[in-house]
Design an enzyme around this catalytic site. Structure first.
Site, PDB file in Angstrom:
ATOM      1  N   GLN A  15      66.627   3.935  50.381  1.00 18.71           N
ATOM      2  CA  GLN A  15      66.016   3.213  51.517  1.00 18.71           C
ATOM      3  C   GLN A  15      66.750   1.921  51.855  1.00 18.71           C
ATOM      4  O   GLN A  15      67.037   1.649  53.013  1.00 18.71           O
ATOM      5  CB  GLN A  15      64.618   2.761  51.111  1.00 18.71           C
ATOM      6  CG  GLN A  15      63.527   3.739  51.081  1.00 18.71           C
ATOM      7  CD  GLN A  15      62.256   2.916  51.225  1.00 18.71           C
ATOM      8  OE1 GLN A  15      61.817   2.665  52.346  1.00 18.71           O
ATOM      9  NE2 GLN A  15      61.701   2.465  50.126  1.00 18.71           N
ATOM     10  N   ASP A 161      62.082 -13.416  48.409  1.00 18.16           N
ATOM     11  CA  ASP A 161      60.940 -14.296  48.128  1.00 18.16           C
ATOM     12  C   ASP A 161      61.075 -15.604  48.905  1.00 18.16           C
ATOM     13  O   ASP A 161      60.103 -16.119  49.456  1.00 18.16           O
ATOM     14  CB  ASP A 161      60.868 -14.557  46.621  1.00 18.16           C
ATOM     15  CG  ASP A 161      60.973 -13.254  45.844  1.00 18.16           C
ATOM     16  OD1 ASP A 161      60.130 -12.382  46.080  1.00 18.16           O
ATOM     17  OD2 ASP A 161      61.925 -13.078  45.058  1.00 18.16           O
ATOM     18  N   HIS A 189      61.732 -12.734  39.882  1.00 14.08           N
ATOM     19  CA  HIS A 189      61.284 -11.958  41.039  1.00 14.08           C
ATOM     20  C   HIS A 189      60.124 -11.072  40.576  1.00 14.08           C
ATOM     21  O   HIS A 189      60.284  -9.891  40.279  1.00 14.08           O
ATOM     22  CB  HIS A 189      62.442 -11.120  41.594  1.00 14.08           C
ATOM     23  CG  HIS A 189      62.021 -10.196  42.702  1.00 14.08           C
ATOM     24  ND1 HIS A 189      61.525 -10.654  43.901  1.00 14.08           N
ATOM     25  CD2 HIS A 189      62.008  -8.844  42.791  1.00 14.08           C
ATOM     26  CE1 HIS A 189      61.237  -9.614  44.670  1.00 14.08           C
ATOM     27  NE2 HIS A 189      61.514  -8.504  44.018  1.00 14.08           N
TER      28      HIS A 189
END
Ligand SMILES: NC(=O)c1ccc[n+]([C@@H]2O[C@H](COP(=O)([O-])OP(=O)(O)OC[C@H]3O[C@@H](n4cnc5c(N)ncnc54)[C@H](O)[C@@H]3O)[C@@H](O)[C@H]2O)c1
Ligand SMILES: O=C(O)C[C@H](O)C(=O)O
Length: 327
Positions: A15, A161, A189
């Site tokens: 993806q 983020d 993360h």
């Protein structure tokens, strides 16, 4: 015409790969005058290799003037040969109800193998960005598996983020997102990350004072940014892809071309500053210029921030202990 830059992308038929490669080939990452050679890695299984062939056909069909060559392979030693930039995306993503660290052992093997391959065949000053989760610890594994390469060139992606936090702040304060400066996202993360807007400004004015809502910071902003990945998975049924690819492009573009004085967040091996043990890959504020990053130093760490920063550090230390037997 400049010499082409060799860029490896792993998980190229996934993806994120699909949202990333076309933008790299169009010059959005390294500049509209910089030719690139894409060296794409996928798993040695028929379905993944067939999908990779399809992606390469589509890249060909775009007739990108900057695309100076392509390699598609299932062999890391081929994919990483002489690469200047390695974007390590290929790994299993989490599904609903999982945490990123649940992927740790499954994905760790990938990053020992790929670290070793980079060590053998990549350019000696290759810049490595790890996107595959858990990104910080995977970057640590790759770094430890590549002892002949500069450790500081192994980085993990905290930029998504950072971008998420920017957008939340912009909408809360009613200011243009591009005008926010001096934001930081500390640590891992993972939901323990600490988005810290204490130093952030807009037009020179403190954003914290402008917002003036500490409850919002603690009870809405920090958890929302930390859990945004899960919120996307819940809504989309699969993890973020276009925004992740966009953040990967931002990370590498700024690292190579410079951030123009702006603070950006990168997960980098600690130099011991801010009480973070050396070598841990931890999100910190940096500026970038001339192909190098420089930490923002000596920021004041108050008690609330210390507690948050230690919590995300403890999680990274736990992850590191969990993979020690592989290194
Ligand atoms: N750091 C971040 O901010 C961030 C953001 C989004 C996603 N991610 C992570 O990025 C990773 C990829 O996400 P995706 O949505 O593209 O997943 P995906 O499943 O769509 O694609 C991953 C691709 O990697 C390939 N792959 C798996 N192991 C490989 C290996 N050893 N070598 C080469 N290719 C391999 C798979 O065949 C697949 O095509 C996941 O781990 C995800 O959690 C990180
Ligand atoms: O949350 C995930 O598992 C995917 C990615 O790390 C994200 O933050 O969107």
């Amino acid at each position: 015409m400049k010499q082409p830059v060799r860029v490896a992308v792993t998980g190229a038929a996934g993806q994120i790969g699909y949202a990333l490669l076309f933008r790299i080939a169009s010059g959005e990452m390294l500049g509209k005058d910089q030719p690139v050679i894409l060296q794409m890695l996928e798993l040695p299984i028929d379905k993944a290799q067939a999908a990779l062939q399809g992606v390469m056909m589509e890249l060909e069909d775009c007739a990108f003037p900057l695309l100076a060559g392509m390699v598609g392979t299932d062999d890391p030693l081929v994919a990483f040969k002489d690469v200047d930039i390695a974007m390590l995306v290929g790994a299993k993503p989490r599904g609903p109800g999982m945490e990123r660290k649940d992927l740790l052992l499954e994905n760790a093997k990938i990053f020992t193998e790929q670290g070793k391959a980079l060590n053998k065949v990549a350019s000696r000053d290759v810049k490595v960005l790890v996107v595959g989760n858990p990104a910080n610890t995977n970057a640590y594994i790759a770094m430890k598996s590549a002892p002949d390469l500069p450790a500081g060139n192994f980085t993990a992606m905290l930029r998504l983020d950072h971008n998420r936090a920017l957008s939340q702040l912009a909408s809360k304060a009613g200011v243009p997102v591009g005008e926010i400066e001096k934001l930081v996202v500390w640590g891992n993360h993972s939901p323990t990350m600490y988005p810290d807007y204490r130093f952030a400004t807009v037009g020179g004015e403190s954003l914290r004072h402008k917002i003036g809502d500490e409850d919002w910071n603690r009870d809405a902003f920090i958890p929302r940014v930390g859990k945004r990945g899960a919120e996307i998975i819940e809504a989309r049924g699969s993890s973020s892809a276009a925004s992740a690819a966009n953040a990967a492009i931002d990370h590498v573009r700024d690292w190579v071309l410079g951030s123009g004085g702006k603070w950006v967040t990168m997960g980098v091996p600690s130099d011991g500053s801010y009480g973070i043990p050396e070598g841990i890959i931890y999100g910190v504020p940096v500026t970038t210029s001339d192909g190098a990053y420089e930490r923002i130093r000596d920021l004041e760490i108050d008690a609330f921030s210390r507690e948050r920063m230690d919590k995300t550090l403890a999680e990274l230390e736990e992850e590191r202990a969990g993979v020690a037997h592989l290194l």
